[in-house]
Design a protein around this motif. Structure first.
Motif, mmCIF file in Angstrom:
data_model
loop_
_atom_site.group_PDB
_atom_site.id
_atom_site.type_symbol
_atom_site.label_atom_id
_atom_site.label_comp_id
_atom_site.label_asym_id
_atom_site.label_seq_id
_atom_site.Cartn_x
_atom_site.Cartn_y
_atom_site.Cartn_z
ATOM 1 N N MET A 55 -12.859 2.921 57.083
ATOM 2 C CA MET A 55 -13.686 3.284 55.924
ATOM 3 C C MET A 55 -13.691 4.796 55.698
ATOM 4 N N LYS A 56 -13.779 5.570 56.803
ATOM 5 C CA LYS A 56 -13.801 7.019 56.693
ATOM 6 C C LYS A 56 -12.494 7.531 56.099
ATOM 7 N N ARG A 57 -11.351 6.961 56.593
ATOM 8 C CA ARG A 57 -10.050 7.358 56.061
ATOM 9 C C ARG A 57 -9.933 6.964 54.589
ATOM 10 N N PHE A 58 -10.446 5.797 54.254
ATOM 11 C CA PHE A 58 -10.406 5.353 52.861
ATOM 12 C C PHE A 58 -11.163 6.317 51.966
ATOM 13 N N ASN A 59 -12.312 6.763 52.410
ATOM 14 C CA ASN A 59 -13.112 7.694 51.618
ATOM 15 C C ASN A 59 -12.399 9.019 51.419
ATOM 16 N N LYS A 60 -11.711 9.490 52.465
ATOM 17 C CA LYS A 60 -10.963 10.742 52.347
ATOM 18 C C LYS A 60 -9.819 10.596 51.352
ATOM 19 N N GLN A 61 -9.128 9.457 51.421
ATOM 20 C CA GLN A 61 -8.031 9.205 50.496
ATOM 21 C C GLN A 61 -8.540 9.130 49.058
ATOM 22 N N LYS A 62 -9.659 8.463 48.880
ATOM 23 C CA LYS A 62 -10.248 8.332 47.548
ATOM 24 C C LYS A 62 -10.688 9.697 47.023
ATOM 25 N N ALA B 72 -9.446 12.611 47.898
ATOM 26 C CA ALA B 72 -8.240 13.391 47.610
ATOM 27 C C ALA B 72 -7.675 13.020 46.244
ATOM 28 N N ARG B 73 -7.630 11.738 45.949
ATOM 29 C CA ARG B 73 -7.130 11.288 44.646
ATOM 30 C C ARG B 73 -7.976 11.855 43.519
ATOM 31 N N ILE B 74 -9.274 11.822 43.689
ATOM 32 C CA ILE B 74 -10.183 12.337 42.652
ATOM 33 C C ILE B 74 -9.958 13.828 42.431
ATOM 34 N N LEU B 75 -9.811 14.561 43.532
ATOM 35 C CA LEU B 75 -9.615 16.011 43.425
ATOM 36 C C LEU B 75 -8.311 16.349 42.717
ATOM 37 N N PHE B 76 -7.245 15.647 43.045
ATOM 38 C CA PHE B 76 -5.966 15.891 42.378
ATOM 39 C C PHE B 76 -6.051 15.546 40.897
ATOM 40 N N ILE B 77 -6.697 14.434 40.583
ATOM 41 C CA ILE B 77 -6.838 14.034 39.178
ATOM 42 C C ILE B 77 -7.671 15.048 38.407
ATOM 43 N N VAL B 78 -8.776 15.481 38.979
ATOM 44 C CA VAL B 78 -9.638 16.459 38.308
ATOM 45 C C VAL B 78 -8.903 17.779 38.099
ATOM 46 N N ALA B 79 -8.192 18.237 39.131
ATOM 47 C CA ALA B 79 -7.445 19.483 39.006
ATOM 48 C C ALA B 79 -6.399 19.380 37.903
ATOM 49 N N GLY B 80 -5.674 18.256 37.868
ATOM 50 C CA GLY B 80 -4.661 18.062 36.843
ATOM 51 C C GLY B 80 -5.239 18.026 35.449
ATOM 52 N N VAL B 81 -6.337 17.294 35.287
ATOM 53 C CA VAL B 81 -6.977 17.190 33.976
ATOM 54 C C VAL B 81 -7.486 18.548 33.505
ATOM 55 N N LEU B 82 -8.100 19.312 34.397
ATOM 56 C CA LEU B 82 -8.621 20.631 34.023
ATOM 57 C C LEU B 82 -7.511 21.583 33.597
ATOM 58 N N TYR C 195 0.241 12.686 40.685
ATOM 59 C CA TYR C 195 0.111 12.395 42.110
ATOM 60 C C TYR C 195 -1.232 11.735 42.406
ATOM 61 N N GLY C 196 -2.281 12.247 41.777
ATOM 62 C CA GLY C 196 -3.593 11.646 41.985
ATOM 63 C C GLY C 196 -3.653 10.201 41.543
ATOM 64 N N ILE C 197 -3.010 9.896 40.409
ATOM 65 C CA ILE C 197 -3.040 8.540 39.880
ATOM 66 C C ILE C 197 -2.220 7.579 40.760
ATOM 67 N N PHE C 198 -1.054 8.046 41.186
ATOM 68 C CA PHE C 198 -0.133 7.166 41.929
ATOM 69 C C PHE C 198 -0.038 7.532 43.410
ATOM 70 N N LYS C 199 -1.071 8.161 43.949
ATOM 71 C CA LYS C 199 -1.026 8.676 45.316
ATOM 72 C C LYS C 199 -0.618 7.636 46.369
ATOM 73 N N PRO C 200 -1.188 6.447 46.409
ATOM 74 C CA PRO C 200 -0.808 5.493 47.463
ATOM 75 C C PRO C 200 0.684 5.184 47.473
ATOM 76 N N ARG C 201 1.251 4.947 46.296
ATOM 77 C CA ARG C 201 2.679 4.638 46.225
ATOM 78 C C ARG C 201 3.530 5.863 46.548
ATOM 79 N N LEU C 202 3.137 7.012 46.030
ATOM 80 C CA LEU C 202 3.917 8.225 46.264
ATOM 81 C C LEU C 202 3.878 8.647 47.728
ATOM 82 N N ASP C 203 2.752 8.457 48.383
ATOM 83 C CA ASP C 203 2.659 8.805 49.798
ATOM 84 C C ASP C 203 3.676 8.029 50.635
#
Length: 263
Positions: free
Chosen positions: A1-8, A10-20, A51-59
């Motif tokens: 669960m902790k790893r899942f939260n970190k992954q989630k 990270a995805r949010i941060l990449f998406i927010v950075a890209g959108v901004l 990367y944020g949108i497709f992070k699981p597949r790209l990783d």
């Protein structure tokens, strides 16, 4: 669960950075002409968003083969861009933190784009700074330097003159240089006019925005003109774009010379 939260997260941060970053391009474009500085945030933000949108597949793809190479190319590219921008920005701010001597015979105002017959906010700041210097040095001749852009019916110099007349600067205190299309040409053609007026001995100040002072000084020297820079503030909404673009322009200047990066 902790790893899942970190992954989630990270995805949010990449998406927010890209959108901004992409939103920065959209916003600034409504207030500025297209240039590399306007486009750069999108060029940096689009990969982050994807990367944020497709992070699981790209990783998974990034773990081996060409995917691993691509991953490190992007990492090194972003690290390089951040380091370059921080280093060059420090040099720009240091160069801008100077005050020219009073009593110059000439003040060259470098063009910075117009919309119709109206000067941009960036250019307005340069003109206001030149007007302030003129008020303290009323014998100075103001050179308004800027030619015709693509699709423009009037030159930058004409739009600059219109603005200066509107704030009370007399026409007799100004001359227009209307041939230039780059910073090198700003100085080259302005120097021709000043040589005709003053001969080979005169004190010159050039006015441009803080981010541009350093490179403009290099351009001036390259054109055989000894001049001191007078820094005008950069509008906050476009500061990030200008410092980002100028960092690349300075790198090109230091690497290839002013003729490559004189715009």
């Amino acid at each position: 669960m902790k790893r899942f939260n970190k992954q989630k997260l990270a995805r949010i941060l990449f998406i927010v950075a890209g959108v901004l970053l992409i939103a920065d391009t959209v916003f600034v474009r409504t207030r500025s002409n297209w240039n590399l500085g306007v486009l750069l945030p999108t060029l940096l933000g689009a990969p982050l968003l994807l990367y944020g949108i497709f992070k699981p597949r790209l990783d998974i793809w990034f773990r081996r083969g060409i995917g691993k190479v691509v991953k490190w190319v992007f990492i090194c590219g972003y690290v390089f861009m951040i380091a370059l921008t921080v280093t060059m920005s420090a040099l720009m701010l240091s160069a801008a933190n100077t005050t020219p001597q009073p009593g110059a015979q000439a003040v060259i105002v470098l063009g910075a784009g117009i919309k119709g017959d109206q000067v941009s906010w960036t250019l307005q700041n340069r003109l206001d700074k030149a007007a302030g210097y003129y008020e303290q040095n009323p014998n100075a001749l103001i050179v308004l330097s800027g030619g015709y852009g693509k699709g423009k019916n009037i030159s930058e110099a004409q739009a600059m003159e219109k603005y200066m007349l509107g704030i009370g600067i007399p026409a007799s205190a100004m001359i227009k240089e209307e041939r230039s299309t780059s910073t090198n040409e700003n100085f080259r053609f302005s120097k021709e006019l000043l040589d005709e007026r003053f001969g080979n001995s005169y004190h010159t100040v050039y006015v441009t925005n803080d981010f541009h002072i350093l490179r403009a000084g290099i351009n001036a020297k390259d054109e055989g003109l000894t001049a001191e820079g007078l820094s005008a503030p950069t509008p906050i909404y476009i500061a990030f774009n200008n410092y980002l673009r100028e960092s690349l322009a300075l790198l090109a200047t230091f690497t290839f010379g002013t003729q490559i990066s004189s715009v």
